[in-house]
Design a protein around this motif. Sequence first.
Motif, PDB file in Angstrom:
ATOM      1  N   LYS A  33      -0.537 -98.003 -64.871  1.00 48.23           N
ATOM      2  CA  LYS A  33      -1.384 -97.779 -66.087  1.00 48.23           C
ATOM      3  C   LYS A  33      -0.820 -98.430 -67.480  1.00 48.23           C
ATOM      4  CE  LYS A  33      -4.625 -94.408 -64.442  1.00 48.23           C
ATOM      5  NZ  LYS A  33      -4.941 -92.690 -64.686  1.00 48.23           N
ATOM      6  N   LEU A  34       0.420 -98.432 -67.597  1.00 47.37           N
ATOM      7  CA  LEU A  34       1.028 -98.676 -68.699  1.00 47.37           C
ATOM      8  C   LEU A  34       2.046 -99.696 -68.511  1.00 47.37           C
ATOM      9  CD1 LEU A  34       1.951 -96.496 -71.746  1.00 47.37           C
ATOM     10  CD2 LEU A  34       3.586 -98.034 -70.662  1.00 47.37           C
ATOM     11  N   ILE A  35       3.246 -99.791 -67.811  1.00 44.23           N
ATOM     12  CA  ILE A  35       4.372-100.679 -67.839  1.00 44.23           C
ATOM     13  C   ILE A  35       3.835-101.981 -67.561  1.00 44.23           C
ATOM     14  CG2 ILE A  35       6.642-100.843 -66.477  1.00 44.23           C
ATOM     15  CD1 ILE A  35       6.849 -97.865 -66.390  1.00 44.23           C
ATOM     16  N   LEU A  36       3.235-102.161 -66.256  1.00 45.12           N
ATOM     17  CA  LEU A  36       2.898-103.524 -65.871  1.00 45.12           C
ATOM     18  C   LEU A  36       1.983-104.162 -66.844  1.00 45.12           C
ATOM     19  CD1 LEU A  36       3.519-105.357 -63.571  1.00 45.12           C
ATOM     20  CD2 LEU A  36       1.711-104.319 -62.256  1.00 45.12           C
ATOM     21  N   PRO A  37       0.732-103.556 -67.130  1.00 45.59           N
ATOM     22  CA  PRO A  37      -0.022-104.185 -68.010  1.00 45.59           C
ATOM     23  C   PRO A  37       0.618-104.580 -69.602  1.00 45.59           C
ATOM     24  CG  PRO A  37      -1.073-102.325 -67.150  1.00 45.59           C
ATOM     25  CD  PRO A  37       0.230-102.326 -66.773  1.00 45.59           C
ATOM     26  N   ALA A  38       1.367-103.817 -70.033  1.00 44.32           N
ATOM     27  CA  ALA A  38       2.398-103.847 -71.215  1.00 44.32           C
ATOM     28  C   ALA A  38       3.212-105.155 -71.079  1.00 44.32           C
ATOM     29  CB  ALA A  38       3.092-102.812 -71.672  1.00 44.32           C
ATOM     30  N   LEU A  39       4.015-105.295 -70.176  1.00 39.79           N
ATOM     31  CA  LEU A  39       4.759-106.384 -69.876  1.00 39.79           C
ATOM     32  C   LEU A  39       4.068-107.703 -69.602  1.00 39.79           C
ATOM     33  CD1 LEU A  39       7.123-104.945 -67.256  1.00 39.79           C
ATOM     34  CD2 LEU A  39       7.653-105.529 -69.711  1.00 39.79           C
ATOM     35  N   LYS A  40       2.824-107.628 -69.269  1.00 39.00           N
ATOM     36  CA  LYS A  40       2.105-108.836 -69.112  1.00 39.00           C
ATOM     37  C   LYS A  40       1.351-109.506 -70.446  1.00 39.00           C
ATOM     38  CE  LYS A  40      -0.693-108.824 -65.351  1.00 39.00           C
ATOM     39  NZ  LYS A  40      -1.559-108.505 -64.332  1.00 39.00           N
ATOM     40  N   LYS A  41       1.108-108.361 -71.276  1.00 37.50           N
ATOM     41  CA  LYS A  41       0.694-108.758 -72.563  1.00 37.50           C
ATOM     42  C   LYS A  41       1.634-108.992 -73.549  1.00 37.50           C
ATOM     43  CE  LYS A  41      -3.350-105.437 -71.854  1.00 37.50           C
ATOM     44  NZ  LYS A  41      -4.250-104.270 -72.591  1.00 37.50           N
ATOM     45  N   GLY A  42       2.887-108.804 -73.132  1.00 41.76           N
ATOM     46  CA  GLY A  42       4.003-109.335 -74.217  1.00 41.76           C
ATOM     47  C   GLY A  42       4.425-108.209 -74.964  1.00 41.76           C
ATOM     48  N   LYS A  43       4.195-106.821 -74.570  1.00 41.26           N
ATOM     49  CA  LYS A  43       4.723-105.426 -75.392  1.00 41.26           C
ATOM     50  C   LYS A  43       5.839-105.105 -75.035  1.00 41.26           C
ATOM     51  CE  LYS A  43       0.588-105.171 -77.551  1.00 41.26           C
ATOM     52  NZ  LYS A  43       0.469-105.296 -78.859  1.00 41.26           N
ATOM     53  N   PRO A  44       6.729-105.016 -75.883  1.00 43.06           N
ATOM     54  CA  PRO A  44       8.267-104.132 -75.457  1.00 43.06           C
ATOM     55  C   PRO A  44       7.890-102.773 -75.058  1.00 43.06           C
ATOM     56  CG  PRO A  44       8.003-104.485 -78.003  1.00 43.06           C
ATOM     57  CD  PRO A  44       6.832-105.199 -77.229  1.00 43.06           C
ATOM     58  N   ILE A  45       8.646-102.253 -74.414  1.00 48.61           N
ATOM     59  CA  ILE A  45       8.533-100.847 -73.942  1.00 48.61           C
ATOM     60  C   ILE A  45      10.073-100.185 -73.943  1.00 48.61           C
ATOM     61  CG2 ILE A  45       7.723 -99.295 -72.238  1.00 48.61           C
ATOM     62  CD1 ILE A  45       6.460-101.654 -70.826  1.00 48.61           C
ATOM     63  N   LEU A  46      10.256 -98.995 -74.543  1.00 45.85           N
ATOM     64  CA  LEU A  46      11.288 -98.215 -74.278  1.00 45.85           C
ATOM     65  C   LEU A  46      10.898 -96.901 -73.721  1.00 45.85           C
ATOM     66  CD1 LEU A  46      14.287 -97.928 -74.925  1.00 45.85           C
ATOM     67  CD2 LEU A  46      13.427 -96.745 -77.218  1.00 45.85           C
ATOM     68  N   LEU A  47      11.505 -96.591 -72.473  1.00 45.75           N
ATOM     69  CA  LEU A  47      11.415 -95.436 -71.653  1.00 45.75           C
ATOM     70  C   LEU A  47      12.481 -94.470 -71.761  1.00 45.75           C
ATOM     71  CD1 LEU A  47      10.102 -97.026 -68.269  1.00 45.75           C
ATOM     72  CD2 LEU A  47       8.552 -96.194 -70.371  1.00 45.75           C
ATOM     73  N   ASP A  48      12.115 -93.265 -71.860  1.00 50.30           N
ATOM     74  CA  ASP A  48      13.008 -92.162 -71.853  1.00 50.30           C
ATOM     75  C   ASP A  48      13.097 -91.847 -70.263  1.00 50.30           C
ATOM     76  OD1 ASP A  48      14.789 -89.954 -71.811  1.00 50.30           O
ATOM     77  OD2 ASP A  48      13.676 -88.948 -73.361  1.00 50.30           O
ATOM     78  N   ARG A  49      14.260 -92.326 -69.538  1.00 52.69           N
ATOM     79  CA  ARG A  49      14.230 -92.311 -68.178  1.00 52.69           C
ATOM     80  C   ARG A  49      13.169 -93.022 -67.323  1.00 52.69           C
ATOM     81  NH1 ARG A  49      18.019 -88.984 -66.899  1.00 52.69           N
ATOM     82  NH2 ARG A  49      18.437 -86.992 -68.106  1.00 52.69           N
ATOM     83  N   TYR A  50      13.784 -93.690 -66.192  1.00 57.88           N
ATOM     84  CA  TYR A  50      13.105 -94.397 -65.132  1.00 57.88           C
ATOM     85  C   TYR A  50      13.438 -94.066 -63.663  1.00 57.88           C
ATOM     86  CZ  TYR A  50      10.536 -98.818 -64.241  1.00 57.88           C
ATOM     87  OH  TYR A  50       9.659 -99.899 -63.832  1.00 57.88           O
ATOM     88  N   TYR A  51      13.092 -95.123 -63.023  1.00 55.90           N
ATOM     89  CA  TYR A  51      13.630 -94.763 -61.524  1.00 55.90           C
ATOM     90  C   TYR A  51      15.021 -94.437 -61.391  1.00 55.90           C
ATOM     91  CZ  TYR A  51      14.021 -99.694 -60.610  1.00 55.90           C
ATOM     92  OH  TYR A  51      14.491-100.853 -60.550  1.00 55.90           O
ATOM     93  N   LEU A  52      15.837 -94.987 -62.366  1.00 57.42           N
ATOM     94  CA  LEU A  52      17.214 -94.648 -62.126  1.00 57.42           C
ATOM     95  C   LEU A  52      17.522 -93.283 -62.048  1.00 57.42           C
ATOM     96  CD1 LEU A  52      17.200 -97.572 -63.520  1.00 57.42           C
ATOM     97  CD2 LEU A  52      19.517 -97.426 -63.873  1.00 57.42           C
ATOM     98  N   SER A  53      16.808 -92.761 -62.774  1.00 63.29           N
ATOM     99  CA  SER A  53      17.134 -91.127 -62.851  1.00 63.29           C
ATOM    100  C   SER A  53      16.729 -90.470 -61.576  1.00 63.29           C
ATOM    101  CB  SER A  53      16.107 -90.436 -64.120  1.00 63.29           C
ATOM    102  OG  SER A  53      16.575 -90.652 -65.065  1.00 63.29           O
ATOM    103  N   THR A  54      15.562 -90.925 -60.913  1.00 64.29           N
ATOM    104  CA  THR A  54      15.188 -90.299 -59.757  1.00 64.29           C
ATOM    105  C   THR A  54      16.285 -90.591 -58.447  1.00 64.29           C
ATOM    106  OG1 THR A  54      12.879 -90.561 -59.890  1.00 64.29           O
ATOM    107  CG2 THR A  54      13.339 -90.535 -57.810  1.00 64.29           C
ATOM    108  N   VAL A  55      16.632 -91.891 -58.550  1.00 65.48           N
ATOM    109  CA  VAL A  55      17.822 -92.229 -57.710  1.00 65.48           C
ATOM    110  C   VAL A  55      18.870 -91.180 -57.750  1.00 65.48           C
ATOM    111  CG1 VAL A  55      19.298 -94.037 -56.747  1.00 65.48           C
ATOM    112  CG2 VAL A  55      16.715 -94.432 -57.313  1.00 65.48           C
ATOM    113  N   ALA A  56      19.507 -91.225 -59.035  1.00 63.39           N
ATOM    114  CA  ALA A  56      20.669 -90.681 -59.524  1.00 63.39           C
ATOM    115  C   ALA A  56      20.460 -88.992 -59.235  1.00 63.39           C
ATOM    116  CB  ALA A  56      20.884 -90.620 -60.828  1.00 63.39           C
ATOM    117  N   TYR A  57      19.396 -88.525 -59.796  1.00 65.76           N
ATOM    118  CA  TYR A  57      18.920 -86.997 -59.447  1.00 65.76           C
ATOM    119  C   TYR A  57      18.889 -86.581 -57.841  1.00 65.76           C
ATOM    120  CZ  TYR A  57      20.022 -85.958 -64.361  1.00 65.76           C
ATOM    121  OH  TYR A  57      20.469 -85.780 -65.727  1.00 65.76           O
ATOM    122  N   GLN A  58      17.833 -87.102 -57.654  1.00 65.62           N
ATOM    123  CA  GLN A  58      17.309 -86.996 -56.278  1.00 65.62           C
ATOM    124  C   GLN A  58      18.053 -87.429 -55.244  1.00 65.62           C
ATOM    125  OE1 GLN A  58      14.697 -86.924 -58.823  1.00 65.62           O
ATOM    126  NE2 GLN A  58      14.834 -84.831 -58.224  1.00 65.62           N
ATOM    127  N   GLY A  59      18.779 -88.234 -55.780  1.00 66.61           N
ATOM    128  CA  GLY A  59      19.946 -88.811 -54.713  1.00 66.61           C
ATOM    129  C   GLY A  59      20.994 -87.731 -53.993  1.00 66.61           C
TER     130      GLY A  59
END
Length: 385
Positions: free
Chosen positions: A262-288
């Motif tokens: 809904k957000l990340i892929l459409p924004a990247l395709k439209k040329g929008k820069p995105i800043l995320l507070d956490r992404y899947y690295l957090s899932t790998v680090a924490y749930q790991g």
Amino acid sequence: MFLHSPRKLLLLHGKPRSGKTTLLEYLFQWILSLNLPYYFTGFITREVKEAGERIGFNLVYLRDPDLTLPLAQLRSLTPSKKYPVLGKYSVFPQNLDKILEIIQNDLTEANRPPLLFIDEIGKMEVMSEKFIQFLEHLREEVIVVATLGTGEHPLLKAWREIKSALYCEVTPENRDFLQERLKVEFQRKGKLFVLEGIDGVGKSTIFQMLKEDLSFSDLIFSFEPTTGPYGQKLRRLLSEKKADPRELLNLFISDRKEHVEKLILPALKKGKPILLDRYYLSTVAYQGVEFSNLLELLRTNETFAPLPDLVIYLDLSVEQALQRVISRNQGKSLFEREEFLRSVSHNYEEILPLFRHVRLPAWKTLESLYSDIKELIQSYLRPEI
């Protein structure tokens, strides 16, 4: 983005007839149309049908599709018995050897960085000793996009365990989505920045400071867990401190899939820069910490989640992080136990080399850290000359 990351290998894995070859061929034709500064070569394996029934496979050289050689044929159609057999097929590894000689010459004479497409690394192909040697001696600078089959051959098992690969599991259900998801690994108009770090590093505070900065008015700010239905349930379960680990993981995955679509892929395709507070690295680090198999967690997420352009990792010792948490007069959540955070920190160290990342000392003042991050993001957003 894959092309600008430390990764040199994109593997499309899946069961037979899941759509791996169709996906790889689609990506090859699309990437070729972009006129990227790479030297393209490789081969694909196409089914040969007669009266609607599969009777064999042909090797197609991608730089000249008219160059086609048989890889396998039904044994009932093969007059000679001298060829190796796989199930109901006779296999012709000598034809793969001929294609490989041409490709090896391509790689030797390439005047641009080579981008190699292989369909597939599978049971038939490993009947060629030349193919095995070819893969084992590929130069490090060669970027490889390949389909990876099943099987217990040592080479197949070894390639399934390559930790540095971007690995996507192809299924009939997701193969159409993967066309769009993988395009942004080779060309994207937008940029994806990610703030990461253990609890207590000041990440969320910095994120809010950047969000309030008018010079970043064009930046899309988002975070995980999101405010969607899965994210809301996640936050409630975490605050109640009674969540089942498997349920948490499934919610993180579902929340992120929705976030990407809904957000990340459409924004990247439209040329929008995105800043995320956490992404899947957090899932790998924490749930790991709970599930221990970091590779499986990484692959589950990266099948659908685009690689970030830059990971900004705020680095702080566990002791300092816990002191900050305690000073906020907050009770320890599920994720704020010392032993747990040490394991999380260790997991981050394991996966960070797989990403383009910058490590910043989180012990600096908020103002100094904010200034460093602001300049870093601005440098990535400046137009390329």
